[in-house]
Enzyme design. Structure first.
Site, short mmCIF file in Angstrom:
data_model
loop_
_atom_site.label_atom_id
_atom_site.label_comp_id
_atom_site.label_asym_id
_atom_site.label_seq_id
_atom_site.Cartn_x
_atom_site.Cartn_y
_atom_site.Cartn_z
N ARG A 123 -13.55 93.01 -17.79
CA ARG A 123 -12.13 93.25 -18.08
C ARG A 123 -11.94 93.83 -19.49
O ARG A 123 -11.04 94.65 -19.73
CB ARG A 123 -11.32 91.95 -17.98
N GLU A 177 -9.15 78.20 -2.38
CA GLU A 177 -9.06 79.67 -2.40
C GLU A 177 -10.10 80.34 -1.51
O GLU A 177 -11.22 80.57 -1.94
CB GLU A 177 -9.20 80.20 -3.84
N LYS A 180 -4.58 79.14 -1.94
CA LYS A 180 -4.56 80.43 -2.65
C LYS A 180 -5.29 81.47 -1.79
O LYS A 180 -6.50 81.65 -1.91
CB LYS A 180 -5.25 80.26 -4.01
N GLY A 206 -6.23 90.18 -6.02
CA GLY A 206 -7.38 90.76 -5.33
C GLY A 206 -7.67 92.23 -5.57
O GLY A 206 -8.34 92.85 -4.74
N GLY A 207 -7.17 92.81 -6.66
CA GLY A 207 -7.44 94.22 -6.93
C GLY A 207 -6.28 95.14 -6.60
O GLY A 207 -6.38 96.36 -6.74
N ARG A 246 -5.59 89.51 -12.37
CA ARG A 246 -5.45 90.90 -12.84
C ARG A 246 -4.00 91.39 -12.82
O ARG A 246 -3.54 92.05 -13.74
CB ARG A 246 -6.32 91.83 -11.99
#
Ligand code: 13P
Length: 339
Positions: A34, A178, A220, A262-263, A293
């Site tokens: 990141r 999750e 999640k 998740g992108g 993110r």
């Protein structure tokens, strides 16, 4: 306080109709990934600076009710020498901890993955609790290929998630469960829906077998989306597919469903959440976020590792949190991005 009362109090502090969870629990390699595009070296000091920025954002507690931290962060201090978990709670943000130790290939099951970290989990949770953590997160990962995830992979992952959740509840820690079906690949939205449905069925079956109390956990999941290399779906299509799968699989006793991003691009993740909440009808659960993110990305670029950018980065984070809070109530519109 009994475990049950502790768990109930944590759920009450984390679940409401406006707020969501900020995932800031990247492992060291993920944090390095990141930081790389903004030219920041990942070190104990830079990770502390970034996470301290997040947690001390003025007003964040208005939109965020929980923050998932990484082990290292539990022991770190903000710039004002306040332990980071304490700085979160000052803003009514419940501190939590990612407790899994990452994924490896599932032996003898080509293409399937499994997450490690169950051994000694109860003892680790006791330490994290002393450091301020009140909830935990564990992620299982499912990639979509022609023959995976396999039936065996789905069942094995479900078993691990349920064992983790049971240990958490036995220690008075609320588990975030999750199961992430990845959006990598060229599969269409129907395939993603089919796999997500099979995964969630198996997860709730295992949670039941292990005696996990559904009222005292959070789910999640991924949203149901086409693969990254497939055409994009509009938010209404995502909302419809996601709600169909959730209604078929998630018992009404679960208080809140907090999606991962998740992108997805930050704006896409907000628009999809908004559509889900507009369409949710009489869905029995809260439908909120636990984005990593999609909450952090803009703020991270504004910050770029420079202390003079901290206030602007905090404003960027607050804006994303506020827009997601609106989306969580079905009140977001794309024009608000220009505010
Ligand atoms: P993303 O929202 O970036 O997918 O991260 C959420 C998360 O906590 C993954 O485990």
């Amino acid at each position: 306080m009994s475990n049950q009362t502790t768990l109930q109090q944590t759920i009450a502090d984390m679940v409401d109709a406006q707020r969501g969870i900020l995932a800031a629990d990247e492992s060291h390699p993920t944090m390095a990934k990141r930081f790389q595009p903004i030219g920041v070296e990942s070190s104990e000091a830079s990770r502390r600076a970034w996470r301290s920025l997040l947690v001390t954002t003025p007003g964040l507690g208005e939109y965020i009710s929980g923050i998932i931290l990484f082990e290292e962060t539990l022991e770190q201090m903000t710039g004002e020498d306040v332990p980071i978990p304490e700085a979160a709670w000052v803003q009514n943000i419940v501190p939590g901890i990612k407790v899994d130790k990452g994924k490896i290939p599932l032996a003898l099951s080509p293409g399937d993955l499994i997450t490690q970290g169950l051994d000694g989990l109860a003892e680790r949770l006791q330490t994290y609790q002393v450091q301020g953590a009140r909830f935990a997160k564990w992620r299982e990962v499912y990639g979509i290929e022609t023959h995976t995830p396999s039936r065996h992979g789905i069942d094995t992952n479900a078993e691990v998630l349920a064992r983790y959740a049971a240990v958490c509840q036995s220690q008075g820690i609320v588990p975030i469960v999750e199961p992430e079906v990845l959006m990598d690949g060229s599969h269409d939205i129907d395939r993603h829906a089919d796999v997500t449905e099979r995964v969630l069925h198996a997860v709730f079956h295992a949670l039941h077998r292990h005696g996990v109390c559904l009222e005292l956990m959070l789910l999640k999941p991924n949203m149901v989306l086409p693969g990254k290399d497939c055409r994009r779906a509009d938010p209404e299509e995502v909302a419809e597919a996601t709600l169909r799968v959730l209604r078929r699989t998630v018992p009404a006793a679960v208080p809140s469903i907090n999606f991962l991003s998740g992108g997805q691009e930050p704006e896409e993740a907000t628009a999809n959440l908004n559509a889900i909440n507009q369409l949710h009808g009489n869905a029995p659960w809260q439908l909120s976020i636990s984005y990593g993110r999609a909450l952090q990305q803009h703020a991270l670029h504004v910050w770029s590792g420079k202390v003079e950018n901290v206030p602007a980065a905090q404003q960027a984070l607050l804006k994303r949190a506020r827009l997601n809070s609106l989306a969580r109530q079905g009140k977001y519109a794309a024009e608000m991005e220009k505010d």
